[in-house]
Design a protein around this motif. Structure first.
Motif, PDB file in Angstrom:
ATOM      1  N   GLU A 141      38.710  28.368  38.920  1.00  0.00           N
ATOM      2  CA  GLU A 141      38.185  28.598  37.309  1.00  0.00           C
ATOM      3  C   GLU A 141      36.723  27.969  37.147  1.00  0.00           C
ATOM      4  N   GLU A 186      36.342  32.390  37.631  1.00  0.00           N
ATOM      5  CA  GLU A 186      36.875  32.852  36.517  1.00  0.00           C
ATOM      6  C   GLU A 186      36.267  33.352  35.288  1.00  0.00           C
ATOM      7  N   ARG A 187      35.646  32.230  35.303  1.00  0.00           N
ATOM      8  CA  ARG A 187      34.930  31.790  32.976  1.00  0.00           C
ATOM      9  C   ARG A 187      33.526  32.325  33.267  1.00  0.00           C
ATOM     10  N   ALA A 188      32.794  32.286  34.522  1.00  0.00           N
ATOM     11  CA  ALA A 188      31.769  32.913  34.161  1.00  0.00           C
ATOM     12  C   ALA A 188      31.355  34.563  34.672  1.00  0.00           C
ATOM     13  N   PHE A 189      32.665  34.953  35.301  1.00  0.00           N
ATOM     14  CA  PHE A 189      32.573  36.772  35.408  1.00  0.00           C
ATOM     15  C   PHE A 189      33.551  37.283  34.138  1.00  0.00           C
ATOM     16  N   GLN A 190      34.551  36.014  33.143  1.00  0.00           N
ATOM     17  CA  GLN A 190      35.708  36.531  32.479  1.00  0.00           C
ATOM     18  C   GLN A 190      36.585  37.637  33.313  1.00  0.00           C
ATOM     19  N   ILE A 191      36.884  37.093  34.780  1.00  0.00           N
ATOM     20  CA  ILE A 191      38.501  37.616  35.099  1.00  0.00           C
ATOM     21  C   ILE A 191      39.333  37.078  35.473  1.00  0.00           C
ATOM     22  N   GLY A 192      39.981  37.497  36.143  1.00  0.00           N
ATOM     23  CA  GLY A 192      41.278  36.670  35.888  1.00  0.00           C
ATOM     24  C   GLY A 192      41.745  36.557  37.674  1.00  0.00           C
ATOM     25  N   GLU A 249      42.132  38.515  40.606  1.00  0.00           N
ATOM     26  CA  GLU A 249      40.537  39.694  40.396  1.00  0.00           C
ATOM     27  C   GLU A 249      39.353  38.630  41.121  1.00  0.00           C
TER      28      GLU A 249
END
Length: 220
Positions: free
Chosen positions: A197, A200-206, A209
């Motif tokens: 989590e 995902e949030r730091a790199f704006q990826i799913g 990925e």
């Protein structure tokens, strides 16, 4: 007679200068030499000294930078360190070196040295170098044989071979053991892992990925 304000400024200046010297590099040595006892279980801020009677010239010698390292790695580069772990006589001296060899297109990926400023000297070839400031500004350029570039302590930096032939550089540090923290590996291949989590949030990826990157960076 100096004014009170002038005296106060002088005291503050001297204090700040002294503090800067203290934190700028490893602590100063307190004896002629302190050859590291790498086999000791004791750990302080550095390594304990082995008995002076056991010190030999080999404690201050290392031939590992004389020849290119194998660059058949994932990144096309290899770092050969000449630090206190390879040269026990460096203990308490506050300096070390590394040799970096690059295949054509090889990359020494973004990383940080938490305990040292680095100055790199190009032996052969041409490399692209750069670092990122805390204001997210990239400072970089291409440098060639005989040229140098400085990476300030603690900032993310990298080098890349932009030529069509192998390249090599020598890096000097103001620490006997500067430490290296690879940005990608620290975030995606740490143990235990950083929470999905967070990445995902730091790199704006799913999540998918994140898993793919983890698999690619997992130690082999």
């Amino acid at each position: 007679m100096p004014s009170t304000n002038s005296s106060l400024f002088l005291c503050l200046f001297l204090a700040a200068t002294s503090l800067n010297l203290i934190i700028a590099a490893d602590p100063d040595m307190l004896q002629d030499l302190c050859v590291a006892d790498l086999n000791s279980a004791v750990r302080v801020n550095g390594f304990p000294c082995k008995p002076a009677t056991n010190v030999t010239a080999s404690d201050f010698f290392f031939a590992g930078l004389a020849h290119p390292g194998a660059t058949n790695t994932t990144m096309g580069s290899v770092v050969t360190a000449a630090n206190v772990e390879r040269i026990p006589g460096l203990n308490t001296l506050g300096v070390s070196l590394s040799r970096v060899d690059y295949a054509p297109g090889g990359l020494n990926p973004p990383h940080v040295h938490p305990r040292a400023t680095e100055i790199v000297f190009v032996l052969t070839g041409e490399i692209e170098v750069g670092f990122v400031t805390t204001a997210n500004r990239v400072v970089g350029r291409r440098i060639g044989q005989g040229e140098v570039f400085v990476f300030p302590r603690g900032l993310v930096h990298w080098q890349r071979n932009v030529g069509s032939t192998p390249a090599a550089a020598i890096a000097a540090f103001n620490s006997q053991l500067p430490g290296t923290l690879g940005v990608a590996a620290a975030l995606f291949a740490s143990e235990p892992p950083v929470a999905d989590e967070v990445l995902e949030r730091a790199f704006q990826i799913g999540a998918g990925e994140v898993r793919r990157i983890r698999r690619r960076l997992a130690p082999h």
